[in-house]
Scaffold this active site. Sequence first.
Site, short mmCIF file in Angstrom:
data_model
loop_
_atom_site.label_atom_id
_atom_site.label_comp_id
_atom_site.label_asym_id
_atom_site.label_seq_id
_atom_site.Cartn_x
_atom_site.Cartn_y
_atom_site.Cartn_z
CB CYS A 197 -58.05 67.56 21.90
SG CYS A 197 -58.42 66.59 23.36
CD1 TRP A 208 -56.71 61.01 18.34
CD2 TRP A 208 -57.78 60.92 20.30
NE1 TRP A 208 -56.29 59.89 18.99
CE2 TRP A 208 -56.93 59.80 20.20
CE3 TRP A 208 -58.54 61.08 21.45
CZ2 TRP A 208 -56.82 58.84 21.20
CZ3 TRP A 208 -58.44 60.12 22.45
CH2 TRP A 208 -57.58 59.02 22.32
CG HIS A 209 -61.80 62.50 22.76
ND1 HIS A 209 -60.86 63.48 22.84
CD2 HIS A 209 -61.61 61.72 23.85
CE1 HIS A 209 -60.13 63.30 23.93
NE2 HIS A 209 -60.56 62.23 24.56
N GLY A 210 -63.84 61.71 18.62
CA GLY A 210 -64.96 61.17 17.87
C GLY A 210 -65.22 61.96 16.61
#
Lengths: 423, 459
Positions: free
Chosen positions: B309, B312-314
């Site tokens: 997760c 996924w954000h960066g």
Amino acid sequence: MSSSRLSPRVSSLGRFLFGAMLALLVVDLGLRLIEVTPLWRILPVVQPILGQPDKDFGFESTPGGRGIWTTEHRARLQLNSLGLRDVERDLAKPAGTFRIGLLGDSMVEAAQVSQQATFGAIAERRLRADGYNIELINLAIAGPNPIRQLWRLERRGYPLNLDLVIANSAASSFLSGKLLDDSENPAYVHTGNGQLAVGYGFRERFSQRHADDLMGRLFVALYQNSPVFRMLYLRSTEPWSVLLGLPSAQSVSQRSVMGLPPPASEAARFACDQAAAALEPMIHLWRDHRPELLWAATARFLDDMAQSTQTHGVRLFYAIRDIPLPPPDCPATSARASLLLAMDREFASRGILLIDWSAAVANVVGGPAEVPRLHGFGVHKGAGHLNYDGHRAWATALIGVLRRAVPLGAASEDSAPATHADR
Amino acid sequence: MAFNSLAYALLLTLTVAWMAIGPLRALMLIVASLIFYAAAGPFDMLVFVGAVVLNWLIQVAVPADRRRILAAVIVNIGLIGYFKYRNMLLGETSPAGSFIDVTLPLGISFYSFQALAYHIDVVRGRNGPARSFPEFFLFKAFFPQLIAGPIVRPNQTLPQIQRIFDDKSRRHRLLVFGLSLIVLGLVKKVVLADSLAPVVDDIFYVPPDSAYLAWLGAVLFLFQIYFDFSGYSDIAIGSAYLLGIRLPRNFATPFLASSIQELWQRWHITLTLFLRDYVFLPLADMRLVARRYRAMQHFCAIVLTMTLCGLWHGAGWNFVLWGTLQGIAMVFAALWSRYLPSPPAPLGWAATITFFVVTLVFFRSPNLGYAFNYLDTMLSFRGGWPTVADDAAPPWEVVAGVVGLFALHWIEFRLQQPGVLRVMRRAEGPVSRGFLSGVALLLILIPVTNVNPFIYFRF
């Protein structure tokens, strides 16, 4: 006709428009509420327009105007009853007071900080603390045309019985051609016989033509008093792409390769080259008097300033800023000296004292490399208008100039503690 | 095209009007979606259309079994991997030096995940496939949810899109509901998030020198990102509602949660559900270890899911650590609830929010070194009690402001109660529509001093 007789569609449209008008009122109220509470520091506000069209001046500030400045940095803005970005002053000069008028553009007007944080206010406080009976009055008005300062002085400055005027302009403002552009305010225009005369081309603008009629007055009253109307007006002046919120060419280009600063080893050479390039047109103007028309306007402006101040018996200092300071050992250093010599000759011949403001400020902060940190706020530090450190530094530079060049009256210079003036 | 732009307001108004009275509604929606995405630029457009075509080819050319899932994983994870993680794997930093990668094709993380979910659900029989390429294209490109979610599952929107193609689309009569969501989203974005952004940017520009400023920066960023992203989601859901499509809810006042698990059930809900269904459950259910170690496998699956997760954000190790810490906290909370009595709700709330605020520093920082430096100041007493200098707001005003932000969050929670919907039904009519449309338009026109694109556009 009763609403029941209207067709349902027209009735719906009417009610829809009524709802939209209600929205205007609610948002207007909301924006006002933000302005009068501490929320002004952070929530959206609409920047004020603190003036109105003026047939003689182009655009003149409104006495008592107030609002929240938002560009670069937020500050409460309040004009005094004379229309100046200053505390209330009596037109009659108090006995024994030495009164100095600070002329200038947006850098001196300093809308980005509170009035108490402007360099003029800081310098006045420090000098008064040192026992000098002095007033430093901010006469500045935003705008890149130096000629605005002359009109400003004549209308707002002389009634205050000034003893000294210190004008402050960017060196580039003499090169921009604004002295010859009368589309926004009076300026020098070329007459048929090769002479320059004061032109009022701005009077042809729609806003000027209707400045005195009911529509014009209503328009000014609305944008000065209704945040929503002002917002709609300001947005309507933007280009369509900006108004629509479409991505600009600039934001697209930002997504490609970012420009990199030169490596440290080449920074000095880079700064030298930049200084040389910036000095060149200034030397052309002040030493070689080219381009001729630009020089004619500059010379006419200096003549008018000198004549105006002499007529009113006021001394005039002219601080020119942004004359590039090349790094040591840079060949442009001699070019700069030559430029200053030429400028000094022009100013001195008209009885005006030239102040090399870039050098004065750089001396205060320990060199030209430190000057950028005096400008801009937060992530934009390094460019823009003066920040708080900038105003403190300018105040110190101003005090230094005054202590060197002016007999300040009530308290003698020798009795004043030097540390106060130099901090 | 940003939701808080006049261009979007025009596009939405014209599309809603056309959907109400015009023919070829599905085609109109496709055209509107293409116009919407075209604002991102030709390169982003090319990548997006390429991704849609590739995914359609997978559907028509690969048998509906594990091979299709494999192909979908290769194409979609490959796309994200190439554009998003290439620099990270090669050890390069983002060219902008920002915590947001501006070179990433717009919305790639969202539409790639959505395509992946589509293929998996079709193969598993949870949903029938799109019947034609235009249907599939609209499912992927439906503009309100195209670039930053909510991440929709095929069974949520595909049947609705198929109804539009069959000319049997639902026309929602409660327009006030859709308009209210748009206004709520604009208030969150324009009035709150964009106002907090410059303050947060200034504080994070150089590591702050006092604990007070460091905490202020982190707390304000908590609200900035919430208002920014939940505002976007509200506008997306409201816009879709006006077009006759219901999108799933994405936020449920997460900062009222009293445990970290609850917070994640209320924060970016569609991503959490995606990760639960397509990452966590397969990992937790895999028969990898003996039965007595299944709890351990379960906890490892939580941590790994949350690490993904974060990733996924960066594409940065700071995001990886942020996600891992969320996973570890969830395991800790699970163990606590199993072996220890639950803490009082206010204590649980305070611990949850504090943990989330502290770990968000990793999220906001450009790199790990910066984050540790920031946290070093934050968790110290450096700087002492702040003094008021240079026109700064007095500390009591700042504290009142932060309390006000939490109060706004609570008010938002109250606005989500069913009673409000009843009020809306009563208020439905031309006056309320005119009022909400007017407010929305004026919010869009509020002058911007700094351009702040939606943060999640680049995730």
